[in-house]
Design a protein around this motif. Sequence first.
Motif, PDB file in Angstrom:
ATOM      1  N   HIS A 267      -5.320 -13.702   0.626  1.00 36.74           N
ATOM      2  CA  HIS A 267      -5.782 -12.730   1.612  1.00 36.74           C
ATOM      3  C   HIS A 267      -6.738 -11.720   0.978  1.00 36.74           C
ATOM      4  O   HIS A 267      -7.754 -11.369   1.563  1.00 36.74           O
ATOM      5  CB  HIS A 267      -4.586 -11.991   2.227  1.00 36.74           C
ATOM      6  N   GLU A 268      -6.383 -11.260  -0.230  1.00 35.51           N
ATOM      7  CA  GLU A 268      -7.223 -10.260  -0.901  1.00 35.51           C
ATOM      8  C   GLU A 268      -6.929 -10.225  -2.392  1.00 35.51           C
ATOM      9  O   GLU A 268      -5.810 -10.481  -2.827  1.00 35.51           O
ATOM     10  CB  GLU A 268      -6.961  -8.866  -0.307  1.00 35.51           C
ATOM     11  N   ASP A 283      -9.466   6.535  -1.358  1.00 36.27           N
ATOM     12  CA  ASP A 283      -8.880   6.517  -0.014  1.00 36.27           C
ATOM     13  C   ASP A 283      -9.515   5.459   0.885  1.00 36.27           C
ATOM     14  O   ASP A 283      -9.508   5.571   2.102  1.00 36.27           O
ATOM     15  CB  ASP A 283      -8.986   7.900   0.637  1.00 36.27           C
ATOM     16  N   GLY A 284     -10.057   4.413   0.259  1.00 38.82           N
ATOM     17  CA  GLY A 284     -10.664   3.341   1.032  1.00 38.82           C
ATOM     18  C   GLY A 284      -9.670   2.232   1.354  1.00 38.82           C
ATOM     19  O   GLY A 284      -8.444   2.436   1.319  1.00 38.82           O
ATOM     20  N   SER A 290      -3.491   3.388   3.076  1.00 33.30           N
ATOM     21  CA  SER A 290      -4.247   2.503   3.952  1.00 33.30           C
ATOM     22  C   SER A 290      -3.341   1.786   4.955  1.00 33.30           C
ATOM     23  O   SER A 290      -2.218   1.365   4.617  1.00 33.30           O
ATOM     24  CB  SER A 290      -4.989   1.456   3.113  1.00 33.30           C
ATOM     25  N   ASP A 291      -3.852   1.612   6.168  1.00 30.79           N
ATOM     26  CA  ASP A 291      -3.121   0.878   7.217  1.00 30.79           C
ATOM     27  C   ASP A 291      -3.071  -0.606   6.940  1.00 30.79           C
ATOM     28  O   ASP A 291      -2.337  -1.344   7.613  1.00 30.79           O
ATOM     29  CB  ASP A 291      -3.775   1.126   8.582  1.00 30.79           C
ATOM     30  N   LEU A 292      -3.834  -1.079   5.968  1.00 30.04           N
ATOM     31  CA  LEU A 292      -3.827  -2.506   5.663  1.00 30.04           C
ATOM     32  C   LEU A 292      -2.526  -2.953   4.996  1.00 30.04           C
ATOM     33  O   LEU A 292      -2.219  -4.149   4.972  1.00 30.04           O
ATOM     34  CB  LEU A 292      -5.010  -2.836   4.717  1.00 30.04           C
ATOM     35  N   TRP A 293      -1.770  -1.998   4.487  1.00 31.50           N
ATOM     36  CA  TRP A 293      -0.489  -2.350   3.833  1.00 31.50           C
ATOM     37  C   TRP A 293       0.587  -2.566   4.886  1.00 31.50           C
ATOM     38  O   TRP A 293       1.365  -1.701   5.218  1.00 31.50           O
ATOM     39  CB  TRP A 293      -0.072  -1.235   2.874  1.00 31.50           C
ATOM     40  N   THR A 294       0.577  -3.755   5.440  1.00 28.03           N
ATOM     41  CA  THR A 294       1.601  -4.133   6.412  1.00 28.03           C
ATOM     42  C   THR A 294       2.921  -4.412   5.677  1.00 28.03           C
ATOM     43  O   THR A 294       2.917  -4.613   4.455  1.00 28.03           O
ATOM     44  CB  THR A 294       1.180  -5.393   7.176  1.00 28.03           C
TER      45      THR A 294
END
Length: 298
Positions: A267-268, A283-284, A290-294
């Motif tokens: 994924h990344e 803070d990117g 970050s909201d990407l940390w599900t």
Amino acid sequence: YNLSNNLVNGKYEDPDFPANDSTLWWDMQNGSQQMAKYRSMQAKIPFKWVRPTEIKQNFKNMWFANPGQNKPSLFGPDGVQVRTSQQGVLGDCWFLSSATAVAETPARIHQVFDGTTEYTDTGAFNVFFYVRGERVAVHVDDRIPFEYYGPDYQWQYNWINNRVSYDGAWWLVILEKAFAKLMVNYSNINGGHPCDALRALTNDPCIQYEASTLSDVELWNLIVNGENKNYTMVGGTGNSPNDNVAPGHAETVLGTQVLRNADGSVHEYLVKMRNPWGRYQYDGPWSRKSDLWTPAFK
């Protein structure tokens, strides 16, 4: 060095790197940006050179790993840590980030301090660097420059250069001073190349790669290979970064992480880095908040 001949009330005073402006700059450095910065600060608030033991009460023990003791801690309660630097007004990110990279293997820092494990009672330290392949001893005392606001203020002292770590370790403050002495004064280490710092600290060869000349895969493989081989690694930012990343700045490479989807596909690819400022976090995307940390990726 002759310790006994340079003790004042039991404390070492380095005659070759005295507690005055000459350790910050030389007048012949007129035109130096760092010299101008120091002078501008000093014109507003006087500088005072003090030892950690002399400011203990003013800081209510908050910078001592063991407040009940009568001396500071050299390496902190948990030993050498990478979360140490808090860069001041001196532009030596190249040196601080390199020292942090070396600290990933604590034994390397212990070697720089020649096996010293405790903060010395005299405030005298032997610090070792490599100059053209030869191991050289640099002797310093622990008198550190501060802005001095005076006895009427609760917080009488304000840091000028690198600060003590959050857990009360002073080794990087001493190391920065010793490197400044090796390079004549603090202003002389304003700006530099991480490779020079890494060689001075380890005597190991250093290779520089330009990220703009590499594909993402090539750059990733270089970093992972270096991590697997326990290399000390430092990265630099360009002139126009974003997401609260400082431009023209050096940071320590601390590790890598591959995030995978439920089916196992990638994924990344992430690289963990530390800013020697010790504050103002990235803070990117994929930053701590970050909201990407599900939940699946956490």
